[in-house]
Design a protein around this motif. Structure first.
Motif, PDB file in Angstrom:
ATOM      1  N   LYS A  26       1.726  -3.525  -7.704  1.00 17.90           N
ATOM      2  CA  LYS A  26       3.027  -2.950  -7.421  1.00 17.90           C
ATOM      3  C   LYS A  26       3.019  -1.442  -7.219  1.00 17.90           C
ATOM      4  N   VAL A  27       2.022  -0.756  -7.775  1.00 20.44           N
ATOM      5  CA  VAL A  27       1.985   0.705  -7.728  1.00 20.44           C
ATOM      6  C   VAL A  27       0.592   1.160  -7.324  1.00 20.44           C
ATOM      7  N   ILE A  28       0.532   2.097  -6.377  1.00 20.55           N
ATOM      8  CA  ILE A  28      -0.741   2.721  -6.028  1.00 20.55           C
ATOM      9  C   ILE A  28      -0.770   4.084  -6.721  1.00 20.55           C
ATOM     10  N   GLU A  29      -1.899   4.362  -7.329  1.00 21.43           N
ATOM     11  CA  GLU A  29      -2.074   5.603  -8.062  1.00 21.43           C
ATOM     12  C   GLU A  29      -3.197   6.392  -7.407  1.00 21.43           C
ATOM     13  N   ILE A  30      -2.898   7.611  -6.993  1.00 19.33           N
ATOM     14  CA  ILE A  30      -3.870   8.507  -6.380  1.00 19.33           C
ATOM     15  C   ILE A  30      -4.079   9.633  -7.387  1.00 19.33           C
ATOM     16  N   SER A  31      -5.299   9.778  -7.883  1.00 23.02           N
ATOM     17  CA  SER A  31      -5.530  10.788  -8.912  1.00 23.02           C
ATOM     18  C   SER A  31      -6.911  11.404  -8.747  1.00 23.02           C
ATOM     19  N   GLY A  32      -7.095  12.521  -9.403  1.00 25.49           N
ATOM     20  CA  GLY A  32      -8.400  13.169  -9.372  1.00 25.49           C
ATOM     21  C   GLY A  32      -8.407  14.447 -10.190  1.00 25.49           C
ATOM     22  N   LEU A  35       1.294  16.513  -1.781  1.00 17.41           N
ATOM     23  CA  LEU A  35       1.669  15.176  -2.237  1.00 17.41           C
ATOM     24  C   LEU A  35       1.733  15.128  -3.758  1.00 17.41           C
ATOM     25  N   PHE A  36       0.978  15.980  -4.435  1.00 16.56           N
ATOM     26  CA  PHE A  36       0.879  15.950  -5.893  1.00 16.56           C
ATOM     27  C   PHE A  36       1.832  16.917  -6.583  1.00 16.56           C
ATOM     28  N   GLY A  37       2.613  17.659  -5.826  1.00 19.15           N
ATOM     29  CA  GLY A  37       3.572  18.593  -6.405  1.00 19.15           C
ATOM     30  C   GLY A  37       4.845  17.892  -6.832  1.00 19.15           C
ATOM     31  N   PRO A  38       5.352  18.175  -8.036  1.00 17.43           N
ATOM     32  CA  PRO A  38       6.576  17.516  -8.512  1.00 17.43           C
ATOM     33  C   PRO A  38       7.818  17.856  -7.705  1.00 17.43           C
ATOM     34  N   GLY A  60      -6.201  17.748 -13.835  1.00 12.68           N
ATOM     35  CA  GLY A  60      -6.200  16.855 -12.695  1.00 12.68           C
ATOM     36  C   GLY A  60      -4.819  16.717 -12.080  1.00 12.68           C
ATOM     37  N   PHE A  61      -4.704  15.745 -11.200  1.00 13.67           N
ATOM     38  CA  PHE A  61      -3.451  15.512 -10.485  1.00 13.67           C
ATOM     39  C   PHE A  61      -3.267  14.022 -10.299  1.00 13.67           C
ATOM     40  N   VAL A  62      -2.037  13.610 -10.074  1.00 12.12           N
ATOM     41  CA  VAL A  62      -1.730  12.209  -9.844  1.00 12.12           C
ATOM     42  C   VAL A  62      -0.481  12.126  -8.978  1.00 12.12           C
ATOM     43  N   ARG A  63      -0.399  11.086  -8.206  1.00 13.41           N
ATOM     44  CA  ARG A  63       0.853  10.686  -7.551  1.00 13.41           C
ATOM     45  C   ARG A  63       0.850   9.172  -7.593  1.00 13.41           C
ATOM     46  N   ARG A  64       1.890   8.612  -8.169  1.00 10.77           N
ATOM     47  CA  ARG A  64       2.045   7.162  -8.262  1.00 10.77           C
ATOM     48  C   ARG A  64       3.167   6.750  -7.318  1.00 10.77           C
ATOM     49  N   LEU A  65       2.889   5.776  -6.465  1.00 14.24           N
ATOM     50  CA  LEU A  65       3.847   5.341  -5.448  1.00 14.24           C
ATOM     51  C   LEU A  65       4.052   3.835  -5.541  1.00 14.24           C
ATOM     52  N   GLU A  66       5.306   3.421  -5.500  1.00 11.78           N
ATOM     53  CA  GLU A  66       5.590   1.993  -5.459  1.00 11.78           C
ATOM     54  C   GLU A  66       5.113   1.435  -4.119  1.00 11.78           C
ATOM     55  N   LEU A  67       4.502   0.266  -4.165  1.00 17.02           N
ATOM     56  CA  LEU A  67       4.066  -0.394  -2.936  1.00 17.02           C
ATOM     57  C   LEU A  67       5.203  -1.231  -2.368  1.00 17.02           C
ATOM     58  N   PRO A  68       5.365  -1.222  -1.060  1.00 22.65           N
ATOM     59  CA  PRO A  68       6.392  -2.089  -0.447  1.00 22.65           C
ATOM     60  C   PRO A  68       6.067  -3.561  -0.713  1.00 22.65           C
ATOM     61  N   ASP A  69       7.098  -4.380  -0.893  1.00 23.19           N
ATOM     62  CA  ASP A  69       6.907  -5.811  -1.158  1.00 23.19           C
ATOM     63  C   ASP A  69       6.192  -6.530  -0.024  1.00 23.19           C
ATOM     64  N   ASN A  70       6.358  -6.035   1.179  1.00 21.68           N
ATOM     65  CA  ASN A  70       5.841  -6.752   2.341  1.00 21.68           C
ATOM     66  C   ASN A  70       4.421  -6.343   2.731  1.00 21.68           C
ATOM     67  N   THR A  71       3.651  -5.769   1.768  1.00 20.94           N
ATOM     68  CA  THR A  71       2.281  -5.354   2.080  1.00 20.94           C
ATOM     69  C   THR A  71       1.265  -6.129   1.251  1.00 20.94           C
TER      70      THR A  71
END
Length: 192
Positions: A115-121, A49-52, A143-154
Motif C-alpha cells: 500500500k505504501v512505497i517508501e523511498i529513503s536513504g 521530494l524529501f522536503g516537508p 537520512g531522508f524519507v518520503r512515504r507515498l500511498e500507492l494507487p489501488d490500480n497498480t
C-alpha cells in the motif's frame, strides 16, 4: 545516460519495527534547517521530494502521502522548476524526481503491505560505532524519507525503479492492473 535498476524490498525484507517513530515537527524542522549547511538544504529544500514543505503546507515525509490523487500542476504551482514530477499513462503511474547528491548505494525502496512505497536513504555518513538504526531516532539528522500511498490500480510487484547514473534522477514506474485485477486486489485487501 546509464540507468541503474534498484531492487524493491518489501516490509518483510526490511523489518525495523521502530523506524520513523520520531515524527518530524514543523518547529524541529525549522531549527534543523536554520543550522544546516548546503547539503541539508539540497536534501530537504522546498523543491526536493524529501522536503516537508514540498506540498505547500508542512507534511512529515515519514507519513504516507496520497501523491497520485493530486495533479502536479496544482500541487506544485507555487514552485518554479520543481525537482519532482508524477503522471499517469494508460499503462502506468510514473514518478520522476531529482535526488540530492548522495551515494546511490544508500538509497532504499521498500513497499509496505502493498500500500505504501517508501523511498529513503542516508545523506550523512555514520561512524562505525553507531548502535541503533538511524531510522528510529531523529532520522532527519542522518537520512531522508518520503512515504507515498500507492494507487489501488497498480501492481507494485511489477514496479521498476531506476536511478539515472549521470543526472541522479529517480524514476519509478508502477504498471497499472487490468480492471478485473483491481477488483480482486480490493477484495483480498478487504478480507485481510
Amino acid at each position: 545516460m546509464t540507468n541503474i535498476q534498484l531492487e524493491v524490498l518489501t516490509s518483510e525484507d526490511h523489518q525495523s519495527p521502530h523506524k520513523w517513530c520520531v515524527p518530524l515537527k514543523e518547529d524541529v524542522f525549522a531549527a534543523f534547517m536554520a543550522k544546516g549547511g548546503p547539503i541539508v538544504h539540497r536534501v530537504f529544500g522546498h523543491k526536493s521530494l524529501f522536503g516537508p514543505l514540498l506540498f505547500t503546507k508542512f507534511f512529515d515525509p515519514s507519513d504516507a502521502f496520497p501523491l497520485w490523487e493530486f495533479e502536479p500542476a496544482v500541487l506544485l504551482s507555487h514552485l518554479h522548476n520543481p525537482c519532482v514530477d508524477w503522471f499517469q499513462t494508460d499503462a502506468s503511474c510514473i514518478l520522476i524526481s531529482q535526488l540530492p547528491k548522495i551515494e546511490k548505494s544508500s538509497l532504499g525502496i521498500c513497499v509496505e503491505n502493498g500500500k505504501v512505497i517508501e523511498i529513503s536513504g542516508l545523506w550523512k555518513k555514520h561512524g562505525e560505532s553507531r548502535t541503533t538504526d538511524w531510522r528510529s531516532g531523529k532520522w532527519w539528522e542522518d537520512g531522508f524519507v518520503r512515504r507515498l500511498e500507492l494507487p489501488d490500480n497498480t501492481d507494485w510487484k511489477k514496479m521498476e525503479v531506476y536511478v539515472k547514473n549521470d543526472t541522479t534522477v529517480l524514476d519509478i514506474r508502477l504498471p497499472k492492473l487490468l480492471q478485473r485485477n483491481v477488483e480482486e486486489t480490493r477484495m483480498s485487501q478487504h478480507n485481510a
